[in-house]
Enzyme design. Sequence first.
Site, short mmCIF file in Angstrom:
data_model
loop_
_atom_site.label_atom_id
_atom_site.label_comp_id
_atom_site.label_asym_id
_atom_site.label_seq_id
_atom_site.Cartn_x
_atom_site.Cartn_y
_atom_site.Cartn_z
N GLN A 100 -0.79 -6.40 -3.84
CA GLN A 100 -0.82 -6.24 -2.72
C GLN A 100 -1.75 -5.11 -2.78
OE1 GLN A 100 2.87 -8.20 -0.76
NE2 GLN A 100 3.25 -8.25 -2.42
N HIS A 118 -4.83 -7.77 -0.89
CA HIS A 118 -5.26 -7.46 0.74
C HIS A 118 -6.32 -5.90 0.90
CE1 HIS A 118 -0.97 -8.46 1.73
NE2 HIS A 118 -1.79 -9.29 1.38
N CYS A 126 -19.48 -4.16 6.25
CA CYS A 126 -20.44 -4.25 7.95
C CYS A 126 -20.03 -5.61 7.57
CB CYS A 126 -21.66 -3.83 7.62
SG CYS A 126 -22.82 -4.53 9.16
N PRO A 211 14.50 -1.92 -6.99
CA PRO A 211 15.91 -1.17 -6.49
C PRO A 211 16.64 -1.96 -5.61
CG PRO A 211 13.86 0.36 -6.14
CD PRO A 211 13.22 -0.43 -6.64
N GLU A 212 16.27 -2.80 -5.00
CA GLU A 212 16.91 -3.03 -4.04
C GLU A 212 16.49 -4.64 -3.96
OE1 GLU A 212 18.16 -1.33 -0.55
OE2 GLU A 212 17.28 0.64 -1.76
#
Length: 242
Positions: A100, A118, A126, A211-212
């Site tokens: 992402q 993304h 353009c 980590p979370e």
Amino acid sequence: MNLLMQYAKIVFFTGAGMSKESGVPTYRGAGGLWNEYRYQDYACQEAFERDPVAVWEFHDKRRAAAAACQPHSGHHLITRFIAARQAAGKAGGGVTIVTQNIDGMHQRAGAEPVYELHGSLWRIRCDACALVMENRDVPLGGYQHSCGQYLRPDIVWFGDALNRGVLTKVVHAISHCNLFVSIGTSAAVFPAARLPMHAIENGAALIEINPEPTPVSQQYPKHMRGPASAMLAELLGPADPD
Ligand code: OAD
């Protein structure tokens, strides 16, 4: 032999947490970009149409920040892992990176293929001329194309559809993988957050490195709670000494 060699097809699915140790800020959580900037002012088509210069100045800062950062040992470990699998005779290494991230850090570490869900900070387009161009100038300089229209970063902003060609390849890779390793994503943004479902449907093994805990942690039978570099060293073998 690394235990991961048993999996024929592996997807590494990375988010902003993968680049955190390189010094690129994440979007959410402590130091997150969206705490400092409203995405409604800088990262959507409406903002671009209202004030293209402000949106470009924001993206020029992102380009400067990313250009000043280097891939870390975790990026290099993934690249080395792909090379080891290629050397072991697996076509293309059987490894796909789906990111992402728009910072190009995996590519700078020499990894391929990398599917950028993304888009990329390093492509501009353009829309009036239906042109997409690589561009690494920092700062970009002129914000207008030779046709007179404002150039646009080739990034999937809030409210934009994902690139269909990229999404098709990503869904194919994830639907056919035997191991899916998510690294450093909050799973807050859709449809990216739904993509692991394709791996689950294929019966793949799943590992979440973060980590979370995240809102989708329960989808992952195995969690590695720590920073990307250390967790990838545990998973893929230690980094080469400098
Ligand atoms: P977020 O900023 O939402 O989440 C970053 C995640 O990385 C969090 O879950 C952190 O816990 C975790 N993290 C922090 N440090 C880490 C470390 N050292 N190692 C591993 N993980 C760590 O980033 P994304 O999930 O990538 O869109 O955000 C998704 C999308 O939202 C982005 O692609 C971006 C944004 O709007 C665009 O750029 C278009």
